[in-house]
Structures are given as C-alpha cells and as structure tokens.
Design a protein around this motif. Structure first.
Motif, PDB file in Angstrom:
ATOM      1  N   VAL A 261       0.895  -1.159   0.000  1.00 49.15           N
ATOM      2  CA  VAL A 261       0.000   0.000   0.000  1.00 49.15           C
ATOM      3  C   VAL A 261       0.931   1.206   0.000  1.00 49.15           C
ATOM      4  O   VAL A 261       1.505   1.575   1.008  1.00 49.15           O
ATOM      5  CB  VAL A 261      -0.923  -0.005   1.234  1.00 49.15           C
TER       6      VAL A 261
ATOM      7  N   ILE B 167       0.036   7.412   5.763  1.00 43.76           N
ATOM      8  CA  ILE B 167      -1.314   6.899   5.476  1.00 43.76           C
ATOM      9  C   ILE B 167      -2.120   7.065   6.768  1.00 43.76           C
ATOM     10  O   ILE B 167      -1.827   6.414   7.761  1.00 43.76           O
ATOM     11  CB  ILE B 167      -1.259   5.418   5.077  1.00 43.76           C
TER      12      ILE B 167
ATOM     13  N   SER C 162       3.787  -0.877   3.870  1.00 46.56           N
ATOM     14  CA  SER C 162       3.581   0.541   3.606  1.00 46.56           C
ATOM     15  C   SER C 162       4.769   1.379   4.066  1.00 46.56           C
ATOM     16  O   SER C 162       5.791   0.838   4.503  1.00 46.56           O
ATOM     17  CB  SER C 162       2.277   1.006   4.262  1.00 46.56           C
TER      18      SER C 162
ATOM     19  N   PHE D 277       2.648   5.224   9.307  1.00 42.54           N
ATOM     20  CA  PHE D 277       1.395   4.537   8.949  1.00 42.54           C
ATOM     21  C   PHE D 277       0.404   4.637  10.114  1.00 42.54           C
ATOM     22  O   PHE D 277       0.776   4.453  11.274  1.00 42.54           O
ATOM     23  CB  PHE D 277       1.707   3.069   8.640  1.00 42.54           C
TER      24      PHE D 277
ATOM     25  N   ALA E  85       5.928  -1.790   7.890  1.00 45.56           N
ATOM     26  CA  ALA E  85       6.035  -0.416   7.407  1.00 45.56           C
ATOM     27  C   ALA E  85       7.295   0.220   7.969  1.00 45.56           C
ATOM     28  O   ALA E  85       7.977  -0.359   8.814  1.00 45.56           O
ATOM     29  CB  ALA E  85       4.802   0.386   7.824  1.00 45.56           C
TER      30      ALA E  85
ATOM     31  N   SER F  84       8.607  -4.547  -1.201  1.00 43.55           N
ATOM     32  CA  SER F  84       7.514  -4.161  -2.090  1.00 43.55           C
ATOM     33  C   SER F  84       7.791  -4.637  -3.514  1.00 43.55           C
ATOM     34  O   SER F  84       6.922  -5.175  -4.191  1.00 43.55           O
ATOM     35  CB  SER F  84       7.335  -2.642  -2.129  1.00 43.55           C
TER      36      SER F  84
END
Ligand code: SF4
Lengths: 470, 199
Positions: free
Chosen positions: B16, B21, B75, B79, B102, B132
């Motif tokens: 993500v 986020i 992520s 986060f 993350a 990722s």
C-alpha cells in the motif's frame, strides 16, 4: 535532578508494572463519546464485566449530532442509533451524560474543561486523539483506542508505556494578528507530523505564559498532529482563574488545598527533559496549510514549496499533496479561492475563537458564492455567544449559525464538503477526504484568518483585510 | 484467559504505497457510524479503492486480483497517523489482514494494533522498497514475519525488522490483551484511587 510534571503525574498514577515491562496507569477522569464507546460497552458486556468507577466517566455526544436539526429521530437513522446507544449505556452503568437536552452537551474536549472536570495533575483519557487538549490545564491527557476504553471502563486503569518529554519554549511576544493557532501550525511545520512520536510535549515560554486558557487549549489540541501522544502546559494563575467556580472544580477549603497541590505538580524550574526546542515569537506569522497533513504549512505571504528543495523524506507526500490540492510549486497561497469557511471544532470552537471571528466580520459580508459556517463547540459556548450577540453578527454577515457539535471537522453529521470544494477551516486535520467529500480540500488556519477568507472569498492575510496593527 | 502466543505471522502481502497513510484513509469517518466493528472490513481503504466520482473500482493494489489473497500490508512511514479510532486496525483485521510491515507507525495505531494481536513491524526504507518490489514481481510468494528472530523472510532472502520490545514481548507471550492482568491488580488500583485528591 528535579521532576517535570509528566513524571510527577505518572508516578502518582502508577498502579503496577505489567509482565511485559509496561506500566498500569490509573486514570483519573475518563471522557466518552458516541463513536468510540458503544463497541467498548459491547466488549464489556460480552465478558460480563461492569464499570468499575462510574463516577470517573463522563459522556457527551458530539461527532454525529446534526447542527441544524433538533427533532429526533434524526434524519440519519445511523446517527439516531448511536445516540440511543450512548443513552442506554450511560443509563445502565450510572455514568453522567451531558445529553442534548442538558444545555451542557458539546465537543467532548470543550465540555470537560468548561465543566471543570479537567484539572491539573490528573490523568485523562478519551477514545479520541484530541484528548491532548486537556493538557492545557497541566493534566496528562491522551487519546486511546476502543479496546482501551473497555479497559478503563472495566478497571479505571490502562496499560501504557512511559513517554519521553520534550520541552518546547516559545519565547518573546506574538505580533498583532498572530494567534495560538499560528503558533501550533508553526511548531508542526518545523517539527513535522511525526517529530513527536514517543514524546509528550511540554509547552512553555513567555508566549505560552501569556496565552489565555482557550489559546493554550488550541495549542495542546494539536500536539497529536505532531505525533506527540499528549501535550501539556504547567498550571498557573491563569489555569486556576479559569477553573474557579466551574461545576466540578473543588469548592471552599477544598479549593485552597487543590491549588496547593496543583502548584506542586508543575514542573520544577530545574526539571529535566529528554529534549528542548526553542522558538522565537518573532519568527511566527499567520500560518496556513497548503497540503494534506497539518505539518505542510507556510506563512501567509510565502509560496508553496518547490518539492526538490524539501528534505527527502518529505518529498513524496509533498508531491501527493500538490496533486491532491491541485496547487503548483511556487504559487502564492494568498489569493487561493475558497468555497467554504468552517469556524468551529475542538481546536477553535470556543467563545474567544468565535468572538475574534465575529469582531472581524462585523459589518461585512461573506463573499459571493462562499458558504460560511460558525459552529459553537458546546451548548454553553452557544449560549454565551448568543448573549453577546455574536450569532447576530455572524448571520448579518451571511454566516450560518449552527448548534453545538463537531460538524464539518470530520463530517460524520450532515455538514460536509461537496466534490472538490476547498474549505478554509479552523479545525485540526487537512487529511484527504477529512471534511466529508473524498476529494474535498482543507486549508487549516486561525479563526481570524478564516474570517478574512470568508469576506474575501480567498485565502487572505487577516492583518491586511481587517487592518490589524500593533 | 490465555491468548494465542504470536511468534510469527505469514501470508501473502500487498504494497500500500505512500507515507503518512492516515486513519481517515484506512477507514473514512462516514463508515464509523456503527455500534459494533463487525461490518468494517468492507470499507477498509474505501476512498482509494473506489473512484469518488464514478464509484468504480480503482487500479489500487488492494483491488488488484494479483493481491487478492494478501493478508499482510506493506507501507511507508508514519502509517496509521491521525485519529485514535480503533476502527482503523479493526477494519484491517476484519478485512482479513494479520500484520503490517512499514517504515514507521503512529503511536496510537501501533498500540491499538498490538492490543488486537496484529503485529506491526518496522523495516528500513531500503528494505521496504526491496520487499515491495519483490512482492510486486511475485505476489504469490510467502512473507514470514518472525518475531523471535526479528526478521521478515521472503522468496529472495530476509531483511531485519524491529518492534518496541514491550509490544513484542506482549505478542510472543500471549499477553497482548492486557485486560485480565489489569483486573488482577484491582487492589493496587483501588489504593492509588484512594491516594488521589480529586473526584
Ligand atoms: S471537533 Fe473534530 S477533532 Fe475535535 S473531537 Fe470533534 S471530530 Fe474530533
């Protein structure tokens, strides 16, 4: 070395060390609202538990209450279900509830202080991140999740890791037209949105000493926007004067004893801190955000930054912000057209905020095509404002005068942005979609700056619009 | 009540993309009008999964068939920042996710997640990109978060990860929900209550 307030309060409320090394902390006052409490009551009942100290929990409704209708059932059945749930839960467990018909309902972080529930030296929690507001009184106050709301209901304690303390001094004197909101937006822009992770912020220095309790609450309110779980200000005469005579404040002899205790709980002058940061008031000007987090701020006469000049770790979110806001690098923020003005929220929905904005818009008109909302943070604020005729000033200028609630701060009620609208907002978050439209845009600013935006229809320097000089 | 001792979490992962986020993005406020958490999974990341204008599914990874079976989120930094709403980790859990990898987390989100038994481990920026990329190239590979060794294993090898020690211990010893321990200390809590000079 001498202790700071955080350590003193922490020590006084420590119940035990838990098996994983964290601390079990006693919670002096627990505030609840309709969004994050029903699930906690559900969990409690599932386990056959009751509320341990119901007299230490206080409830109100704020997020979902409509600000333009009083008749129940509300037109939104989900909102009605939530208000019914908190009524049922507070009645069943013997919890004081400042309901809509009490004259005391409002945003939870405004209600606590105005009732005198919030006092120095306390630990205060609420299932809401802006609980940091209550730190303005020298309380250690922080937001918690719903499972922790359950823990506090069941035991009046919770598990917590000790934070470090960063002292933030704001020295000097603020220039005319520069407010508490500008101070905190400035701090956020300098220290970043996660600069406070792992810290409690202690604010001090001349600027903070000279602020009213309302200004102090505005600052502590947004500590969480900097990643600090809580922010606080040492209690002083200003604090005591605010509390005196409030419904839940100590009375008569108890008052004198309390003041002694409050004075003793303040950080010692030679207290130790894990970090100290200094700001100079002379560097602070009216500040607004241009991006999608509260740390993406600039002074009103500055231009939107060029991404490549920013520190590397801020570049990707800056690019994302430019795209979302549809702004250009190097573009002045002043003059940006706005569609909506929102004056309210737990950051700036108190009486002095409304007074500042009303004084500014008095005798003027909201610009053509702009929707402007003035939303008192509580029923008491509303009543006082109406007594002073502020409602009339606002409506004469073309504002809508609403009833108490969170309103367009996060738009869980009918007050929402539509489509790509841009809102000049006195609230605390400019996240994507925060104000109810998934593509809506928010520019954070102070009440007087929002007033300037309302009458000009664009982001403006309130000092020029209202000729504010020293 | 003995809880599961969480020593590792494994599954397929989905990147993500992005830093900061926030919880408003994880679960938009308008879906928080609920008195239980049960239905939240459906609305996780709603405003990035569905185009606000057309209501159609976007090209976001969370909609991508290749990541359909993912149960771990990868992520960027900070986060879960923003509000304290437990609705965010609850939505993640209800949508079938069991862990997050993350570069960093907001404090409250991290605590909320631990208390729900969702390990949130930190990896460096470089390692996040490495993971990722690996997952983008081969979404079917198994990702293993090993809390004993503090590494994240994936097809091509492993990267180190970190987590605040207290939370790691709580997960591994099955003490991630502290309620019983808090209840057991009721006498001590009462003593502290009696010593306070307010309310
Ligand atoms: S006014 Fe806004 S920030 Fe404050 S409690 Fe309400 S929704 Fe949260």
């Amino acid at each position: 070395m001498s202790k700071n307030l955080y350590e003193k309060v922490w020590d006084a409320h420590t119940v035990a060390e838990l098996s994983d090394g964290s601390t079990q902390l006693f919670i002096g006052a627990h505030l609840i609202h309709e969004v994050t409490s029903p699930q906690a009551f559900g969990m409690l009942e599932e386990k056959g538990l009751t509320v341990k100290y119901p007299q230490r929990t206080f409830a109100t409704v704020d997020h979902i209450v409509p600000t333009n209708e009083t008749e129940e059932p509300y037109s939104d059945p989900l909102a009605q279900e939530m208000i019914d749930a908190i009524r049922r839960n507070t009645r069943r467990h013997g919890i004081t509830f400042f309901d809509t018909n009490t004259g005391m309902q409002g945003v939870v972080h405004i209600v606590g202080p105005e009732q005198g529930i919030t006092q120095p030296g306390m630990t205060i929690v609420c299932g809401d991140s802006h609980t940091s507001t209550h730190g303005a009184f020298g309380a250690i106050a922080f937001g918690i999740g719903t499972s922790q709301v359950r823990d506090v209901l069941a035991t009046q304690t919770m598990k917590m890791g000790k934070l470090k303390v960063r002292r933030i001094n704001v020295n000097g004197t603020l220039a005319p037209g520069v407010t508490a909101k500008d101070v905190i937006l400035h701090i956020l822009k300098e220290l970043g949105v996660n600069g406070g992770t792992g810290y409690a912020y202690e604010y001090g220095g001349e600027v903070i000493d000279n602020l009213s309790m309302e200004g102090r609450m505005t600052i502590c309110n947004m500590s969480i926007e900097g990643g600090a779980r809580c922010g606080y200000i040492n209690p002083d005469e200003t604090t005591f004067a605010y509390l005196k005579g409030r419904p839940y404040a100590p009375k008569k002899e108890a008052w004198d004893a309390a003041v002694k205790h409050w004075e003793a709980v303040a950080s010692a002058p030679d207290a130790d801190y894990d970090d100290v940061v200094n700001f100079d008031a002379a560097d602070i000007a009216p500040t607004v955000t241009w991006g999608i987090n509260p740390g993406q701020g600039i002074q009103i006469n500055e231009t939107i930054p060029t991404v490549s000049t920013l520190p590397e770790d801020l570049q990707s979110s800056a690019r994302e912000a430019l795209e979302y806001m549809d702004f250009q690098e190097g573009q002045p923020i002043e003059g940006t057209p706005i569609d909506v003005v929102f004056i309210g929220s737990c950051t700036n929905g108190r009486l002095s905020d409304l007074q500042e904005a009303a004084e500014a818009v008095k005798g003027r008109k909201v610009a053509e095509g702009v929707t402007a909302l003035a939303v008192p943070g509580s029923q008491i604020v509303a009543l006082e404002a109406e007594r002073l005729g502020l409602d009339k000033i606002f409506t004469d200028a073309g504002f809508q005068w609403r009833q108490a609630g969170c309103s367009m701060c996060l738009a869980m009620n009918p007050d929402k942005l539509v489509g790509r609208q841009i809102c000049a907002s006195t609230s605390n978050r400019n996240f994507k979609g925060r104000q109810g439209s998934p593509t809506g845009r928010t520019i954070l600013m102070s009440p007087v700056m929002a007033a300037a935006a309302a009458v000009t229809g664009k982001v403006s320097d309130a000092r020029k619009v209202f000729t504010i000089t020293g | 009540m003995a809880l599961e001792k969480i020593l590792r979490r494994s599954g397929k992962a989905v990147p993500v993309v992005g830093d900061d986020i926030d919880t408003d993005r994880i679960i938009p406020a308008r879906f928080m009008k609920c008195v239980t958490f049960d239905g939240l999974g459906e609305y996780m990341f709603y405003d990035v999964r569905f185009d606000p204008d057309t209501g159609k599914k976007t090209a976001h990874n969370l909609n991508d068939e290749r990541f359909k079976e993912a149960s771990i989120i990868i992520s960027g930094s900070n986060f879960g920042c923003g509000s304290s709403r437990e609705h965010a980790p609850q939505a993640i859990a209800k949508a079938g996710f069991v862990a997050v990898i993350a570069e960093g987390y907001a404090e409250i989100f991290f605590g909320n997640s631990t208390q729900l038994g969702i390990p949130c481990v930190n990896v460096s920026h470089a390692d996040r990109l490495k993971l990722s990329q690996a997952v983008e190239e081969d979404p079917a590979q198994e990702i293993i978060i090993d809390l004993e060794k503090m590494v994240v294993r994936y097809g091509a090898g492993e990267v180190p990860c970190a987590m605040r020690e207290a939370n790691r211990q709580a997960l591994m010893s099955g003490d991630w929900d502290p309620l019983q321990e808090l209840i057991d200390n009721a006498d001590k809590a009462d003593a502290v209550a009696a010593s306070l000079n307010y309310i």
